[in-house]
Scaffold this active site. Structure first.
Site, mmCIF file in Angstrom:
data_model
loop_
_atom_site.group_PDB
_atom_site.id
_atom_site.type_symbol
_atom_site.label_atom_id
_atom_site.label_comp_id
_atom_site.label_asym_id
_atom_site.label_seq_id
_atom_site.Cartn_x
_atom_site.Cartn_y
_atom_site.Cartn_z
ATOM 1 N N GLU A 33 0.825 -1.220 0.000
ATOM 2 C CA GLU A 33 0.000 0.000 0.000
ATOM 3 C C GLU A 33 0.855 1.264 0.000
ATOM 4 O O GLU A 33 0.688 2.156 0.843
ATOM 5 C CB GLU A 33 -0.962 0.005 1.192
ATOM 6 C CG GLU A 33 -2.037 -1.047 1.063
ATOM 7 C CD GLU A 33 -3.169 -0.898 2.075
ATOM 8 O OE1 GLU A 33 -2.937 -0.309 3.142
ATOM 9 O OE2 GLU A 33 -4.272 -1.381 1.806
ATOM 10 N N GLU A 67 -5.841 -8.097 -1.235
ATOM 11 C CA GLU A 67 -6.581 -7.835 0.003
ATOM 12 C C GLU A 67 -7.986 -7.387 -0.357
ATOM 13 O O GLU A 67 -8.173 -6.572 -1.261
ATOM 14 C CB GLU A 67 -5.962 -6.709 0.846
ATOM 15 C CG GLU A 67 -4.667 -7.056 1.508
ATOM 16 C CD GLU A 67 -4.142 -5.939 2.415
ATOM 17 O OE1 GLU A 67 -4.951 -5.183 2.983
ATOM 18 O OE2 GLU A 67 -2.912 -5.842 2.528
HETATM 19 P P1 P53 Z 1 -7.218 -2.586 9.286
HETATM 20 C C1 P53 Z 1 -6.220 1.907 5.530
HETATM 21 C C2 P53 Z 1 -7.097 1.828 4.449
HETATM 22 C C3 P53 Z 1 -7.134 0.688 3.676
HETATM 23 C C4 P53 Z 1 -6.306 -0.378 3.975
HETATM 24 O O1 P53 Z 1 -6.964 -2.594 7.722
HETATM 25 C C5 P53 Z 1 -5.428 -0.309 5.031
HETATM 26 C C6 P53 Z 1 -5.360 0.839 5.802
HETATM 27 C C7 P53 Z 1 -4.389 0.961 6.935
HETATM 28 O O2 P53 Z 1 -4.869 0.376 8.065
HETATM 29 O O3 P53 Z 1 -4.540 -1.275 5.344
HETATM 30 C C8 P53 Z 1 -4.547 -2.552 4.760
HETATM 31 O O4 P53 Z 1 -6.369 -3.653 9.879
HETATM 32 C C9 P53 Z 1 -3.228 -3.168 5.129
HETATM 33 C C10 P53 Z 1 -3.338 -4.246 6.159
HETATM 34 C C11 P53 Z 1 -4.519 -3.947 7.058
HETATM 35 C C12 P53 Z 1 -5.782 -4.034 6.220
HETATM 36 O O5 P53 Z 1 -5.723 -3.139 5.136
HETATM 37 O O6 P53 Z 1 -6.813 -1.230 9.724
HETATM 38 O O7 P53 Z 1 -2.467 -3.599 4.036
HETATM 39 O O8 P53 Z 1 -2.115 -4.355 6.841
HETATM 40 O O9 P53 Z 1 -4.617 -4.773 8.172
HETATM 41 C C13 P53 Z 1 -7.048 -3.774 6.988
HETATM 42 O O10 P53 Z 1 -8.667 -2.863 9.461
#
Ligand code: P53
Length: 479
Positions: free
Chosen positions: A179, A377
């Site tokens: 990211e 993801e």
């Molecule tokens: P969490 C922000 C917006 C979109 C994805 O996020 C993001 C974030 C930062 O948190 O992160 C990604 O755990 C990231 C993972 C993360 C996952 O999305 O905040 O690549 O490490 O855990 C979900 O709910």
């Protein structure tokens, strides 16, 4: 049951995690302290704190994660039972180079990933690996200022080269920086630390610092791509962007122009990764802002020579913006210029749910970057309730996945998008990156642990486990 479209043979169904969010074992077998190890637990709406080193009396959820470091053989079996063809994780930089600036790697760290990858492969699951997923060695932050320093390029490339060489026969799909565009919201200190290891003071120019760090990361990524292809020409090395398409609130031309600028500001990272050059608007922007950037002619040649093989991306949500009347520059600023989308629902954490946005984004990227894509993801963070009999009825998660997978399949089957695979985020419950909570759960597999690390850490299947198993078994047709 909803009928979907069959995905092509060899499509990589799987799941995704990051080392620091699930491994635990933060200080074992020679591992060094990473930036994730100095981030305390936050809560929904309460940001995580960053401490100056690991402090007595603070709660650091990444120190235990879900204990995958000790339990992965059991977890790999469950992934295999679900039918996973691949498993995306990261290699914790601090297991290999505890401080980040050593010249000799830590053998115990290398051995851990050998064992993990061998175990996955024995189940027919191929590892997909991110090199830098919010896990920069803390020493590199303190001693070098993270990616504000050009020296970081060498440290990263050394790390990449060591693991490319070690796992050249076990891993085919790699990604350089997780990211990388999350730091577009440069006024928030967390993405700057998580992505780039930057800790800035009140007098620093945060925006310029973000562009400079991102430039060094893009050069480091391009050098890693070249180094990887030299080690194994079959490697597929991708970028990783957080894809949240940004829509105009209305058809008002100022809103549309602001949305265009917002997309440019969030996705120029992908332009450099995929096309090997800066988009035309960006040098103009640096000039207008008076940013004195360290971007050399040699760097530009490196970027051109090290373009990625595919676009890895996360997709959770979309955003909306609107223009400011009479503003000729349209200097979109994230997150200040976001407004709510009146047409979509939100998760408990305020993330806007928009499956059509996934199909839209896949089309947009295909037309702009002309590369294969990999959804590395996607998922739904939610509060789960474990019933007395151990079951978790997560129909809200199934419904989120059903809608998003269908949108993905339409992009492939109807729009011709070239897609390598799909790995839902947090396929087993783990620590949230933004809040440090365990309570924000994403998994098909439940982990019995709370935000303070209390619990048995036992694993059990949620309803979504059986559902996703059936999706994979039918190549995506039975949703
Ligand atoms: P969490 C922000 C917006 C979109 C994805 O996020 C993001 C974030 C930062 O948190 O992160 C990604 O755990 C990231 C993972 C993360 C996952 O999305 O905040 O690549 O490490 O855990 C979900 O709910």
């Amino acid at each position: 049951m909803t009928k979907g479209y069959k995905m092509p043979k060899g499509f990589l169904w799987g799941g995704a995690v990051a080392a620091h969010q699930l491994e635990g074992g933060w200080d074992v077998d020679g591992k060094g302290v990473s930036i994730a190890d100095v981030m305390t637990a936050g809560r929904n709406g309460v940001p995580r704190k960053v401490t100056d080193g690991v402090k007595e009396g603070e709660v650091y959820p990444n120190h235990w994660g879900n204990d995958f470091y000790h339990r992965y053989p059991e977890d790999d079996k469950l992934f295999a039972e679900m039918g996973f063809k691949c498993f995306r994780t990261s290699i914790a930089w601090t297991r290999i180079f505890p401080n980040g600036d050593e010249t000799t790697p830590n053998e115990a760290g290398l051995k851990f990933y050998d064992d993990l990858f061998d175990d996955l492969l024995s189940h027919g699951i191929q590892p997909v690996v991110t090199l830098s997923h919010f896990e920069i060695p803390y020493h590199l932050v303190k001693a070098y200022g993270g990616f504000s320093n050009r020296k970081m390029i060498d440290f990263f490339v050394r790390f990449a080269t060591v693991v490319f060489d070690r796992y050249k026969d076990k891993v085919k799909y790699w990604m350089t920086f997780n990211e990388i565009n999350n730091q577009t919201a440069w006024s928030d200190p967390h993405p700057l630390l998580q992505n780039s290891g930057l800790q800035l003071g009140a007098d620093d120019n945060w925006e310029q610092a973000m562009y400079q760090a991102a430039h060094y990361e893009l050069v480091a990524s391009a050098l890693a791509v070249q180094a990887g292809h030299a080690i194994n020409p079959d490697f597929q090395i991708g970028c990783m962007v957080a894809m949240c398409p940004i829509y105009p609130l209305t058809a008002k031309p100022a809103d549309v122009m602001m949305a265009e600028r917002a997309m440019q500001k969030r996705y120029w990272f992908g332009d450099v990764h995929c096309l090997g050059e800066y988009p035309k608007w960006l040098p103009k922007y640096f000039e207008r802002k008076g940013f004195d950037m360290d971007i050399t002619a040699a760097d530009l040649a490196t970027l051109k020579a090290g373009t990625v093989d595919y676009v890895g991306f996360s997709y959770y949500m979309s955003f909306v913006t609107k223009g400011r009347d009479g503003d000729q520059e349209y200097d979109f600023k994230e997150p200040d210029d976001f407004v709510e989308n009146p047409y979509v629902e939100k998760s408990d954490w305020g993330w806007q749910i928009d499956p059509t946005g996934l199909r839209y984004a896949m089309n947009w990227m295909q037309d702009r970057w002309h590369l294969p894509q990999f959804i590395v993801e996607n998922g739904f963070g939610a509060y789960d309730k474990k019933e007395a009999d151990g079951s978790v009825h997560d129909d809200y998660r199934i419904s989120y996945f059903r809608d998003h997978i269908l949108a993905m399949e339409e992009a492939v089957a109807l729009d011709g998008v070239d897609l390598i695979g799909y790995t839902p985020w947090g396929c087993i419950d783990l620590v949230s990156a933004s809040t440090g909570e365990m309570a924000k759960r994403y998994g098909f597999i439940y982990v019995d642990a709370d935000d303070n690390g209390h619990g048995s850490f036992d694993r059990s299947k949620k309803d979504s486990f059986d559902w996703f198993q059936q999706v994979i078994a039918s190549d995506g047709e039975d949703l």
